[in-house]
Design a protein around this motif. Structure first.
Motif, PDB file in Angstrom:
ATOM      1  N   LYS A  39      -3.144   5.397   5.406  1.00 28.36           N
ATOM      2  CA  LYS A  39      -4.198   4.967   6.322  1.00 28.36           C
ATOM      3  C   LYS A  39      -3.641   4.079   7.429  1.00 28.36           C
ATOM      4  O   LYS A  39      -4.101   4.112   8.558  1.00 28.36           O
ATOM      5  CB  LYS A  39      -5.289   4.233   5.554  1.00 28.36           C
ATOM      6  N   ASP A  40      -2.646   3.284   7.084  1.00 28.87           N
ATOM      7  CA  ASP A  40      -2.030   2.383   8.050  1.00 28.87           C
ATOM      8  C   ASP A  40      -0.920   3.139   8.793  1.00 28.87           C
ATOM      9  O   ASP A  40       0.071   3.544   8.196  1.00 28.87           O
ATOM     10  CB  ASP A  40      -1.453   1.167   7.328  1.00 28.87           C
ATOM     11  N   PHE A  41      -1.090   3.303  10.091  1.00 38.13           N
ATOM     12  CA  PHE A  41      -0.150   4.084  10.890  1.00 38.13           C
ATOM     13  C   PHE A  41       1.254   3.470  10.934  1.00 38.13           C
ATOM     14  O   PHE A  41       2.205   4.157  11.248  1.00 38.13           O
ATOM     15  CB  PHE A  41      -0.673   4.292  12.306  1.00 38.13           C
ATOM     16  N   LYS A  42       1.386   2.182  10.621  1.00 33.97           N
ATOM     17  CA  LYS A  42       2.717   1.580  10.666  1.00 33.97           C
ATOM     18  C   LYS A  42       3.644   2.155   9.587  1.00 33.97           C
ATOM     19  O   LYS A  42       4.855   2.012   9.691  1.00 33.97           O
ATOM     20  CB  LYS A  42       2.645   0.059  10.555  1.00 33.97           C
ATOM     21  N   PHE A  43       3.079   2.810   8.596  1.00 34.82           N
ATOM     22  CA  PHE A  43       3.891   3.415   7.546  1.00 34.82           C
ATOM     23  C   PHE A  43       4.156   4.897   7.792  1.00 34.82           C
ATOM     24  O   PHE A  43       4.979   5.503   7.127  1.00 34.82           O
ATOM     25  CB  PHE A  43       3.219   3.245   6.185  1.00 34.82           C
ATOM     26  N   LYS A  59       8.745  -0.843  11.569  1.00 34.82           N
ATOM     27  CA  LYS A  59       8.747   0.340  12.430  1.00 34.82           C
ATOM     28  C   LYS A  59       8.590  -0.084  13.895  1.00 34.82           C
ATOM     29  O   LYS A  59       9.303   0.414  14.766  1.00 34.82           O
ATOM     30  CB  LYS A  59       7.605   1.270  12.016  1.00 34.82           C
ATOM     31  N   GLU A  60       7.691  -1.024  14.157  1.00 37.75           N
ATOM     32  CA  GLU A  60       7.448  -1.469  15.524  1.00 37.75           C
ATOM     33  C   GLU A  60       8.690  -2.126  16.125  1.00 37.75           C
ATOM     34  O   GLU A  60       9.016  -1.910  17.287  1.00 37.75           O
ATOM     35  CB  GLU A  60       6.255  -2.441  15.564  1.00 37.75           C
ATOM     36  N   MET A  61       9.385  -2.931  15.331  1.00 40.59           N
ATOM     37  CA  MET A  61      10.600  -3.583  15.816  1.00 40.59           C
ATOM     38  C   MET A  61      11.686  -2.554  16.122  1.00 40.59           C
ATOM     39  O   MET A  61      12.389  -2.665  17.132  1.00 40.59           O
ATOM     40  CB  MET A  61      11.099  -4.597  14.788  1.00 40.59           C
ATOM     41  N   MET A  62      11.822  -1.577  15.248  1.00 40.74           N
ATOM     42  CA  MET A  62      12.826  -0.530  15.468  1.00 40.74           C
ATOM     43  C   MET A  62      12.498   0.279  16.715  1.00 40.74           C
ATOM     44  O   MET A  62      13.373   0.563  17.529  1.00 40.74           O
ATOM     45  CB  MET A  62      12.923   0.388  14.249  1.00 40.74           C
ATOM     46  N   LEU A  63      11.233   0.654  16.871  1.00 40.01           N
ATOM     47  CA  LEU A  63      10.843   1.436  18.051  1.00 40.01           C
ATOM     48  C   LEU A  63      11.060   0.640  19.333  1.00 40.01           C
ATOM     49  O   LEU A  63      11.506   1.193  20.344  1.00 40.01           O
ATOM     50  CB  LEU A  63       9.398   1.904  17.932  1.00 40.01           C
ATOM     51  N   PRO A 106      11.458   4.726   6.244  1.00 38.74           N
ATOM     52  CA  PRO A 106      10.829   4.671   4.923  1.00 38.74           C
ATOM     53  C   PRO A 106      10.619   3.228   4.455  1.00 38.74           C
ATOM     54  O   PRO A 106      11.461   2.353   4.701  1.00 38.74           O
ATOM     55  CB  PRO A 106      11.827   5.392   4.017  1.00 38.74           C
ATOM     56  N   ILE A 107       9.502   3.017   3.785  1.00 33.87           N
ATOM     57  CA  ILE A 107       9.111   1.684   3.321  1.00 33.87           C
ATOM     58  C   ILE A 107       9.031   1.645   1.802  1.00 33.87           C
ATOM     59  O   ILE A 107       8.517   2.572   1.179  1.00 33.87           O
ATOM     60  CB  ILE A 107       7.730   1.289   3.913  1.00 33.87           C
ATOM     61  N   ASP A 108       9.527   0.559   1.233  1.00 28.10           N
ATOM     62  CA  ASP A 108       9.346   0.260  -0.191  1.00 28.10           C
ATOM     63  C   ASP A 108       8.016  -0.477  -0.289  1.00 28.10           C
ATOM     64  O   ASP A 108       7.910  -1.645   0.089  1.00 28.10           O
ATOM     65  CB  ASP A 108      10.503  -0.612  -0.684  1.00 28.10           C
ATOM     66  N   PHE A 109       6.995   0.196  -0.773  1.00 36.67           N
ATOM     67  CA  PHE A 109       5.650  -0.371  -0.786  1.00 36.67           C
ATOM     68  C   PHE A 109       5.503  -1.530  -1.762  1.00 36.67           C
ATOM     69  O   PHE A 109       4.656  -2.385  -1.577  1.00 36.67           O
ATOM     70  CB  PHE A 109       4.610   0.718  -1.067  1.00 36.67           C
ATOM     71  N   ASN A 123       7.754  -3.908  -2.283  1.00 37.25           N
ATOM     72  CA  ASN A 123       8.312  -5.104  -1.648  1.00 37.25           C
ATOM     73  C   ASN A 123       7.866  -5.259  -0.195  1.00 37.25           C
ATOM     74  O   ASN A 123       8.209  -6.240   0.453  1.00 37.25           O
ATOM     75  CB  ASN A 123       9.840  -5.062  -1.702  1.00 37.25           C
ATOM     76  N   ASN A 124       7.157  -4.273   0.320  1.00 37.82           N
ATOM     77  CA  ASN A 124       6.660  -4.262   1.696  1.00 37.82           C
ATOM     78  C   ASN A 124       7.786  -4.473   2.716  1.00 37.82           C
ATOM     79  O   ASN A 124       7.686  -5.293   3.627  1.00 37.82           O
ATOM     80  CB  ASN A 124       5.548  -5.289   1.896  1.00 37.82           C
ATOM     81  N   CYS A 125       8.877  -3.752   2.522  1.00 37.43           N
ATOM     82  CA  CYS A 125       9.989  -3.810   3.468  1.00 37.43           C
ATOM     83  C   CYS A 125      10.633  -2.430   3.553  1.00 37.43           C
ATOM     84  O   CYS A 125      10.397  -1.578   2.701  1.00 37.43           O
ATOM     85  CB  CYS A 125      11.009  -4.860   3.054  1.00 37.43           C
ATOM     86  N   ASN A 126      11.441  -2.217   4.590  1.00 35.05           N
ATOM     87  CA  ASN A 126      12.085  -0.907   4.726  1.00 35.05           C
ATOM     88  C   ASN A 126      13.213  -0.774   3.706  1.00 35.05           C
ATOM     89  O   ASN A 126      13.669  -1.759   3.128  1.00 35.05           O
ATOM     90  CB  ASN A 126      12.550  -0.671   6.168  1.00 35.05           C
ATOM     91  N   VAL A 127      13.660   0.438   3.506  1.00 34.42           N
ATOM     92  CA  VAL A 127      14.679   0.716   2.488  1.00 34.42           C
ATOM     93  C   VAL A 127      16.105   0.742   3.062  1.00 34.42           C
ATOM     94  O   VAL A 127      17.043   1.067   2.342  1.00 34.42           O
ATOM     95  CB  VAL A 127      14.375   2.024   1.722  1.00 34.42           C
ATOM     96  N   GLY A 128      16.279   0.404   4.337  1.00 34.87           N
ATOM     97  CA  GLY A 128      17.609   0.254   4.907  1.00 34.87           C
ATOM     98  C   GLY A 128      18.124   1.406   5.740  1.00 34.87           C
ATOM     99  O   GLY A 128      19.236   1.349   6.254  1.00 34.87           O
ATOM    100  N   TYR A 129      17.329   2.443   5.894  1.00 35.72           N
ATOM    101  CA  TYR A 129      17.754   3.567   6.721  1.00 35.72           C
ATOM    102  C   TYR A 129      16.541   4.183   7.385  1.00 35.72           C
ATOM    103  O   TYR A 129      15.399   3.926   6.997  1.00 35.72           O
ATOM    104  CB  TYR A 129      18.513   4.626   5.907  1.00 35.72           C
TER     105      TYR A 129
END
Length: 118
Positions: free
Chosen positions: A108-112, A11-15, A32-35, A37-43
Motif C-alpha cells: 500500500k505504501d509506494f515507498k516500498f 528509496k527516496e534518498m537513492m532516487l 528491497p526492504i527488510d520489513f 527492521n524497516n531498512c534496505n537490505v544493502g543492494y
C-alpha cells in the motif's frame, strides 16, 4: 545491481542521488526492504534505458563514498568491495513482469514499491 548501500538509505534518498546525473536515463529502480527492521537490505536493482548510461553511471559512481551516515561503504564495482553483474532479466518490461506477482508490487505504501518510469 548496486551493492553496499548503507541500510539507512531509503528509496527516496537513492532516487535523489541517482537523479542528480541520471534523471530520465533509468526506467526501473527497486531497493528491497527488510520489513522487520524497516531498512534496505544493502543492494538495489536499476535498469538504464541504454548501455551508454550504464557506462556513464559506472564511471561516475565507481569508488564513490556514500554521502550520508558516514558509511565506509562505497559505489565500487571492482575488486571485493562490490560488483556489478548482468541479470538474467534484462529490460524494464522483464523486471516488471518478474515482480508483478510479488507482494512488493501490492504494498500500500509506494515507498516500498519499485520505481517504474511512466
Amino acid at each position: 545491481m548496486i551493492r553496499n548501500i548503507p541500510n539507512k538509505y531509503t528509496k527516496e534518498m537513492m532516487l535523489k542521488t541517482l537523479n542528480r546525473s541520471f534523471k530520465g536515463y533509468f526506467d526501473f529502480f527497486y531497493l528491497p526492504i527488510d520489513f522487520q527492521n524497516n531498512c534496505n537490505v544493502g543492494y538495489a536493482f536499476i535498469n538504464f534505458v541504454s548501455t551508454f548510461h550504464v557506462k556513464a553511471f559506472y564511471k561516475e559512481f565507481q569508488v564513490k563514498k556514500w554521502e550520508k551516515f558516514n558509511s565506509e561503504k562505497v559505489f565500487a564495482f571492482i575488486m571485493k568491495i562490490a560488483s556489478i553483474k548482468y541479470a538474467k532479466l534484462q529490460g524494464s518490461s522483464s523486471l516488471i513482469n518478474h515482480f508483478k506477482n510479488s507482494r512488493v508490487m501490492n504494498q500500500k505504501d509506494f515507498k516500498f514499491r519499485p520505481f517504474i518510469s511512466p
